[in-house]
Design an enzyme around this catalytic site. Structure first.
Site, short mmCIF file in Angstrom:
data_model
loop_
_atom_site.label_atom_id
_atom_site.label_comp_id
_atom_site.label_asym_id
_atom_site.label_seq_id
_atom_site.Cartn_x
_atom_site.Cartn_y
_atom_site.Cartn_z
N CYS A 134 0.84 -1.20 0.00
CA CYS A 134 0.00 0.00 0.00
C CYS A 134 0.88 1.25 0.00
O CYS A 134 1.42 1.63 1.04
CB CYS A 134 -0.92 0.00 1.21
SG CYS A 134 -1.98 1.46 1.33
N CYS A 137 -0.49 4.05 2.23
CA CYS A 137 -0.25 3.84 3.67
C CYS A 137 1.20 4.10 4.04
O CYS A 137 1.49 4.76 5.05
CB CYS A 137 -0.60 2.40 4.05
SG CYS A 137 -2.21 1.82 3.49
N ASP A 138 2.12 3.56 3.25
CA ASP A 138 3.53 3.51 3.67
C ASP A 138 4.47 4.41 2.88
O ASP A 138 5.64 4.54 3.24
CB ASP A 138 4.03 2.06 3.57
CG ASP A 138 3.24 1.10 4.44
OD1 ASP A 138 2.76 1.55 5.49
OD2 ASP A 138 3.10 -0.07 4.08
#
Length: 317
Positions: A134, A137-138
């Protein structure tokens, strides 16, 4: 556990399922969470920097906080898989992977999606330590670093375009001869100065001791290449493993995600769904948590015969 009747059984131990559990238990509903693990994909994320209230927190640590809070309200947990759900006159009968049969008055499905993996050496061992699924997300964790994005569709193109703005260098490995995404994304990636693209490329190995250090890949007709990188974003899609719901008759879309209305109701009365396994557009932990809350409150309302809910807040006089 098999001899008890639960007001709600929640399938899934990620943000959606655990938030649902907190809300159903606070409404005095006898609640059971069935999941093989706690946290789902969130638990595999090394650092979470976009969940409100935490500037930075490990995905596993955040998941455990959800669980502790749910347990304090009286939620019960069963760590195994759900295999089948049967609709009965008085509710539902859920069968687990070990053969347990559990009865429930309502069901919340919140078991998320499963990312497609590369299946190469080093991927599993370094998941959450440089291997991520992701970029949203990261991605910020790799600001100023060198990364690889694997894939040739819209999700990979979007990840590469996003990372090109914050990473020092982005290597994009596409299995096909052409991209399979929207032209505007293709143009943005191809014109980014710090993106290097390899077509007909296949990842062979991900190297590293405690974190990702390098990626080995092959390009058709050439010798294997090894490049030092700090992270690898695997963007080759996700799988909705929802076939086990066939006997329940829950409606699915073409991607096998569960179809819900704005109140998280499925087409089967008494069955609700929340989080990444539904057709909700954005797959993020904070969205899953909110959807889990909605599903829980709607399940409570269902068991109350559809009566309007009393607000959790009291207005000032």
């Amino acid at each position: 556990m098999e001899n008890q009747l639960y007001d709600v059984v929640i399938v899934g131990g990620g943000p959606a399922g655990l938030t649902s559990a907190i809300y159903t238990s606070r409404r005095a509903m006898k609640t059971l969470v069935i999941s093989r693990d706690i946290g789902g994909q969130l638990s595999l994320t090394d650092d979470v920097e976009n969940y409100p209230g935490f500037e930075s927190i490990g995905g596993l640590e955040l998941s455990q906080k959800f669980q502790v809070q749910a347990a304090k309200t009286g939620v019960e947990f069963l760590f195994e898989g759900a295999e089948n759900i049967i609709k009965e006159d008085s509710g539902f009968l859920l069968e687990t992977s070990s053969g347990k049969k559990i009865k429930a008055r309502s069901i919340i499905l919140a078991f998320g999606l499963t990312p497609r993996s590369l299946g190469v050496p080093g991927e599993k061992e370094l998941s959450g330590r440089g291997v991520t699924y992701c970029a949203t997300c990261d991605g910020p964790l790799y600001r100023g670093k060198e990364v690889v994005v694997v894939g040739g569709g819209n999700s990979a193109l979007d990840a590469a375009e996003y990372m090109s703005k914050i990473a020092k260098k982005v290597y994009m490995l596409a299995r096909g001869e052409l991209f399979r995404g929207e032209q505007i994304l293709v143009d943005q990636v191809k014109t980014a100065a710090n993106v290097e693209i390899f077509f007909r490329a296949n990842v062979k190995e991900i190297k590293g001791k405690d974190r990702v250090e390098a990626v080995v890949f092959s390009v058709e007709g050439q010798e294997d290449k090894e490049i030092p990188v700090d992270g690898i974003f695997v963007e080759i899609g996700h799988v909705a493993k929802s076939d086990w719901l066939a006997g329940l008759g829950v409606a699915l879309n073409e991607r096998r995600e569960i179809i819900i209305n704005s109140d998280n109701e499925t087409n089967v009365k008494g069955v609700f769904a929340a989080g990444d396994i539904t057709e909700v557009s954005y797959k993020q932990a904070v969205i899953s948590a909110g959807e889990g809350c909605k599903a829980a409150l709607q399940a409570y309302r269902y068991l109350q015969g559809g009566k309007p809910l009393t607000p959790d807040w009291t207005p000032k006089k």
